[in-house]
Motif scaffolding. Sequence first.
Motif, PDB file in Angstrom:
ATOM      1  N   VAL A 189      -7.235  -2.061  -6.083  1.00  0.00           N
ATOM      2  CA  VAL A 189      -7.353  -3.274  -6.877  1.00  0.00           C
ATOM      3  C   VAL A 189      -6.878  -3.043  -8.321  1.00  0.00           C
ATOM      4  CG1 VAL A 189      -9.770  -2.896  -7.518  1.00  0.00           C
ATOM      5  CG2 VAL A 189      -8.888  -5.208  -7.361  1.00  0.00           C
ATOM      6  N   SER A 246     -11.257  -7.520 -13.714  1.00  0.00           N
ATOM      7  CA  SER A 246     -12.657  -7.765 -13.360  1.00  0.00           C
ATOM      8  C   SER A 246     -13.031  -7.027 -12.077  1.00  0.00           C
ATOM      9  CB  SER A 246     -12.935  -9.263 -13.195  1.00  0.00           C
ATOM     10  OG  SER A 246     -12.172  -9.796 -12.133  1.00  0.00           O
ATOM     11  N   ARG A 247     -12.109  -6.920 -11.157  1.00  0.00           N
ATOM     12  CA  ARG A 247     -12.373  -6.227  -9.897  1.00  0.00           C
ATOM     13  C   ARG A 247     -12.367  -4.718 -10.084  1.00  0.00           C
ATOM     14  NH1 ARG A 247     -11.775 -10.056  -5.593  1.00  0.00           N
ATOM     15  NH2 ARG A 247     -11.264 -12.046  -6.529  1.00  0.00           N
ATOM     16  N   GLN A 249     -11.753  -0.282  -4.349  1.00  0.00           N
ATOM     17  CA  GLN A 249     -11.521  -1.266  -3.293  1.00  0.00           C
ATOM     18  C   GLN A 249     -10.022  -1.501  -3.094  1.00  0.00           C
ATOM     19  OE1 GLN A 249     -12.936  -5.327  -4.284  1.00  0.00           O
ATOM     20  NE2 GLN A 249     -13.278  -4.551  -6.350  1.00  0.00           N
ATOM     21  N   ASN A 262      -6.435  -3.258  -2.688  1.00  0.00           N
ATOM     22  CA  ASN A 262      -5.811  -4.364  -3.406  1.00  0.00           C
ATOM     23  C   ASN A 262      -5.310  -5.397  -2.403  1.00  0.00           C
ATOM     24  OD1 ASN A 262      -4.549  -6.042  -5.184  1.00  0.00           O
ATOM     25  ND2 ASN A 262      -3.046  -4.561  -5.909  1.00  0.00           N
TER      26      ASN A 262
END
Length: 180
Positions: A43, A47-48, A55, A57
């Motif tokens: 990711v 914010s992610r 995590q 993407n």
Amino acid sequence: MNSPSVQAVARDGEHRFSKSLAETIEIVAGIGVAGDVHAGEKVQHLSRVRANPAQPNLRQVHLIHSELFDELGKSGFSIQPGDLGENITTRGIDLLSLGRDTLLKIGGDAVLRVTGLRNPCGQIDDFAPGLLKHVVNKTDQGIVRKAGIMTVAVSSGMVRPGDPITVESLSGLHIPLERV
């Protein structure tokens, strides 16, 4: 309806809301758009990254249908390709009705796999005050998000305006899109 095609392509190497138009973009399998800030296996959205940088993407390449710009124009907004941060602006394809895991073959070699809907945030109102309520609507059936779709790059290739887009369903099942 016109044959599905690419209207414009854009990228930006920095975290900004809008992206700069380009003559061509390079799709890199497993990464996204070469030279774009959101390219990567993990990711890249700020914010992610803060929530969990490990995590995958699912937002490597962002597509928006230019028909949305036509609709927004009727409400007084002047939106051009790249303005809403998309990498590929399309025409003649109902992106929002596609199912998850649908493949989009673009031009000669590039293939993207649909992962879900873009979930626009308040930054869209910083770009154009009042725009958020036009791209996210609450209905009796739930929330309708119109700000395009997110994809991952399956096959590498160059993409340019005028390239045809072919839609292919992998499983034959239609899995409705959710926000990613």
